[in-house]
Design a protein around this motif. Sequence first.
Motif, mmCIF file in Angstrom:
data_model
loop_
_atom_site.group_PDB
_atom_site.id
_atom_site.type_symbol
_atom_site.label_atom_id
_atom_site.label_comp_id
_atom_site.label_asym_id
_atom_site.label_seq_id
_atom_site.Cartn_x
_atom_site.Cartn_y
_atom_site.Cartn_z
ATOM 1 N N ALA A 228 -36.682 22.278 103.372
ATOM 2 C CA ALA A 228 -37.823 21.688 104.250
ATOM 3 C C ALA A 228 -37.474 20.234 105.089
ATOM 4 N N GLU A 230 -34.165 20.176 106.333
ATOM 5 C CA GLU A 230 -33.687 20.688 107.238
ATOM 6 C C GLU A 230 -34.511 21.232 108.344
ATOM 7 N N ILE A 231 -35.652 21.705 107.948
ATOM 8 C CA ILE A 231 -36.622 22.314 109.053
ATOM 9 C C ILE A 231 -37.318 21.141 109.707
ATOM 10 N N LYS A 232 -37.699 20.050 108.961
ATOM 11 C CA LYS A 232 -38.230 18.819 109.714
ATOM 12 C C LYS A 232 -37.239 18.353 110.589
ATOM 13 N N LYS A 235 -37.529 20.565 113.522
ATOM 14 C CA LYS A 235 -38.609 20.311 114.489
ATOM 15 C C LYS A 235 -38.461 19.051 115.116
ATOM 16 N N PHE A 248 -35.598 26.997 117.137
ATOM 17 C CA PHE A 248 -36.065 26.473 116.142
ATOM 18 C C PHE A 248 -36.636 27.636 115.220
ATOM 19 N N ASN A 249 -37.301 28.572 115.726
ATOM 20 C CA ASN A 249 -37.901 29.633 114.745
ATOM 21 C C ASN A 249 -36.733 30.557 114.181
ATOM 22 N N LYS A 251 -33.663 29.172 113.461
ATOM 23 C CA LYS A 251 -33.102 28.418 112.377
ATOM 24 C C LYS A 251 -33.994 28.430 111.169
ATOM 25 N N LYS A 252 -35.315 28.079 111.556
ATOM 26 C CA LYS A 252 -36.247 28.128 110.425
ATOM 27 C C LYS A 252 -36.245 29.402 109.509
ATOM 28 N N LYS A 253 -36.051 30.609 110.070
ATOM 29 C CA LYS A 253 -36.186 31.871 109.500
ATOM 30 C C LYS A 253 -34.934 31.894 108.518
ATOM 31 N N LEU A 255 -33.082 29.265 107.333
ATOM 32 C CA LEU A 255 -33.194 28.279 106.226
ATOM 33 C C LEU A 255 -34.067 28.887 105.008
ATOM 34 N N LEU A 256 -35.330 29.445 105.376
ATOM 35 C CA LEU A 256 -36.238 30.003 104.373
ATOM 36 C C LEU A 256 -35.547 31.156 103.701
#
Length: 257
Positions: A228, A230-232, A235, A248-249, A251-253, A255-256
């Motif tokens: 979370a 890392e995502i922030k 962002k 961003f999407n 990297k978010k994918k 990380l999750l």
Amino acid sequence: MGMFSFKAVCATCSNEVPFINRVAIANKEIVCAKCMKLAGLKREDIISMTSAQVKSAIGRKSESKNEIANFNPTKKIGSYVEFDTDNEKWLVLSSFLGKRDKSTIYKFEDIIHFELLEDGESIASGGLGRALVGGALFGGVGAVVGGVTGNKTSKGVCTSLKVKVTVDDVHNPTVYINLLNTNTKKNGIVYQQHIKYAEECLSMFQLICDKQKKSAAVNQSGAPLSAADEIKKFKSLLDEGIISEEEFNEKKKQLLS
């Protein structure tokens, strides 16, 4: 004795120096050409240094030679750069035959910033505290999705392709990995192969910087950053326009998962 004295003594080795083989440095001191070479410095670098700094540079160069003799690369990119991931060190190979005898060894932690220059223009960059810009975020070494030149209107010929690395060294802060320095057609196999080398270099340097950043975060907080967090962080990079929404999407994918 001054720079224009017929007889002068080198401030580092104490040998007499002929007029044509001397360099004037700080504090009106003289250094011989041999010591300048031993220090691995150029004339424009050495003129602002003191004799103590020159001696220190000679010592570092001597230590580097010993390190090179014991350098065991675990990762090599073409005949241009090698990485020892076990000991977190790297070096640039000689542009002639890819040898490392005149190389300088750097630590992973020395890397501050890096960028890919094509014909003098920066087309991709990254480093500490920032994401890789110029291509989509990567999933592994050598896997810059879409390529670093995907959004760039390009000419048919490349005359220069190099990776510029800024390191934590006040005397020699810039390291170049020269990939191409002659006219090369972009639709040819040579250029395509060297773009792959470039992408692999950028990926490797970004992975190193990300690892250093995470290590620093652990040292400061005593615990690694969560997904979370890392995502922030990414962002905020998106909001500042440093990375694209697609990056961003991705990297978010990552990380999750």
